[in-house]
Design an enzyme around this catalytic site. Structure first.
Site, PDB file in Angstrom:
ATOM      1  N   CYS A 145      -2.142  -2.845   7.541  1.00 32.19           N
ATOM      2  CA  CYS A 145      -1.971  -3.745   6.387  1.00 32.19           C
ATOM      3  C   CYS A 145      -0.675  -4.552   6.429  1.00 32.19           C
ATOM      4  O   CYS A 145      -0.661  -5.713   6.022  1.00 32.19           O
ATOM      5  CB  CYS A 145      -2.131  -2.953   5.103  1.00 32.19           C
ATOM      6  SG  CYS A 145      -3.837  -2.380   4.909  1.00 32.19           S
ATOM      7  N   LYS A 202      -6.897  -4.979  -3.368  1.00 31.07           N
ATOM      8  CA  LYS A 202      -7.657  -5.549  -2.252  1.00 31.07           C
ATOM      9  C   LYS A 202      -8.600  -4.500  -1.689  1.00 31.07           C
ATOM     10  O   LYS A 202      -8.362  -3.300  -1.858  1.00 31.07           O
ATOM     11  CB  LYS A 202      -6.697  -6.054  -1.164  1.00 31.07           C
ATOM     12  CG  LYS A 202      -5.827  -4.942  -0.599  1.00 31.07           C
ATOM     13  CD  LYS A 202      -4.838  -5.453   0.431  1.00 31.07           C
ATOM     14  CE  LYS A 202      -3.996  -4.340   0.981  1.00 31.07           C
ATOM     15  NZ  LYS A 202      -4.729  -3.320   1.745  1.00 31.07           N
ATOM     16  N   ASP A 255       0.790  -1.245   0.000  1.00 32.64           N
ATOM     17  CA  ASP A 255       0.000   0.000   0.000  1.00 32.64           C
ATOM     18  C   ASP A 255       0.822   1.296   0.000  1.00 32.64           C
ATOM     19  O   ASP A 255       0.465   2.255   0.704  1.00 32.64           O
ATOM     20  CB  ASP A 255      -0.966   0.015   1.198  1.00 32.64           C
ATOM     21  CG  ASP A 255      -2.025  -1.076   1.107  1.00 32.64           C
ATOM     22  OD1 ASP A 255      -1.979  -1.881   0.175  1.00 32.64           O
ATOM     23  OD2 ASP A 255      -2.900  -1.125   2.007  1.00 32.64           O
TER      24      ASP A 255
END
Ligand code: VGL
Ligand code: ZN
Length: 243
Positions: A188, A143, A47
């Site tokens: 994450c 995702k 990310d």
């Protein structure tokens, strides 16, 4: 038979040798020194998107992971990135529930932290950071694209049922070791590392290649959970770079 008398010089050398040994043993960086990623290893860059660097959900000092990731990436033959990729009106957005960011709510799979709208599909906020230099990266896992389910982990959505496909991809390619970097350490990155362990991968988190959100001590809790799960905590200097 002659006994060798210890000269002051020998005494000093012995003492210096002892000191050197002790310093090496006690230096935390030595714990993982000389890790050389092999063909069974992959770097997972989590990310590193505008939204988490300077955008809607900016992580403090998030931009600092970029040069660290760029420096270590050439040590990896296998590189995978993840991209948080939410629908407009996603269930993880506070605005969807008329709530304030960072409050929590109960969704059908359990407790969910509510975030500012972030990383909406196709927006600048969702783009990978422009300074990443990962030309050899092989896969981008998107995702969080199911409107009613969040996904912190690169492996499995927050319902703890729906796989992203990453475990199958890595296993089919014979990859058994994952090195994780990116944003955010306590969400994450941590969920990805914990799922990696649960799915049978060996896992390393590269501490200085990550930054945290740290909501209500979530960072300390995440490191504890990762340690309990056997995730190795290392620094980028522990990885041997190609000469
Ligand atoms: C993340 C909160 C919401 C992360 C993603 O990348 O850590 N955190 N969505
Ligand atoms: Zn998200």
């Amino acid at each position: 038979m002659t006994l060798i008398q210890r000269s002051p010089l020998l005494e000093y050398l012995a003492f210096a040798g002892l000191c050197r040994t002790r310093i090496v043993q006690s230096a935390p960086a030595a714990a993982g020194a000389g890790i050389r990623p092999d063909a069974q290893s992959a770097l997972i860059v989590v990310d590193v998107q505008n939204g988490f660097v300077s955008g809607a959900l900016a992580v403090p000092d998030g931009e600092q992971v970029v040069p660290v990731i760029n420096r270590i990436a050439p040590a990896f033959a296998n590189v995978v990135l993840t991209q948080d990729w939410h629908t407009p009106g996603h269930a993880s957005f506070a605005s969807t529930h008329g709530s304030k960011p960072f409050e929590t709510t109960k969704l059908h799979y359990g407790e969910q932290v509510l975030w500012p709208d972030h990383c909406v599909q196709g927006t600048t906020d969702a783009e990978l950071h422009a300074d990443l230099r990962l030309p050899h990266a092989q896969l981008i896992v998107r995702k969080g694209f199911h409107e009613d389910v969040d996904s912190y982990s690169a492996f499995q959505e927050a319902d703890r049922k729906t796989p992203t496909g990453l475990a199958g991809y890595l296993k089919e390619r014979g990859i058994s070791k994952v090195f994780i970097a990116g944003l955010a350490t306590d969400f994450c990155v941590a969920w990805t590392a914990l799922d990696a362990r649960r799915l049978g991968f060996e896992a390393w988190v590269i501490e200085d290649a990550c930054r945290a959100i740290d909501l209500n001590d979530s960072l300390a809790a995440a490191w504890k959970q990762m340690a309990d799960a056997g995730v190795h905590r290392i620094r980028s200097a522990d990885i041997e770079l190609p000469g």
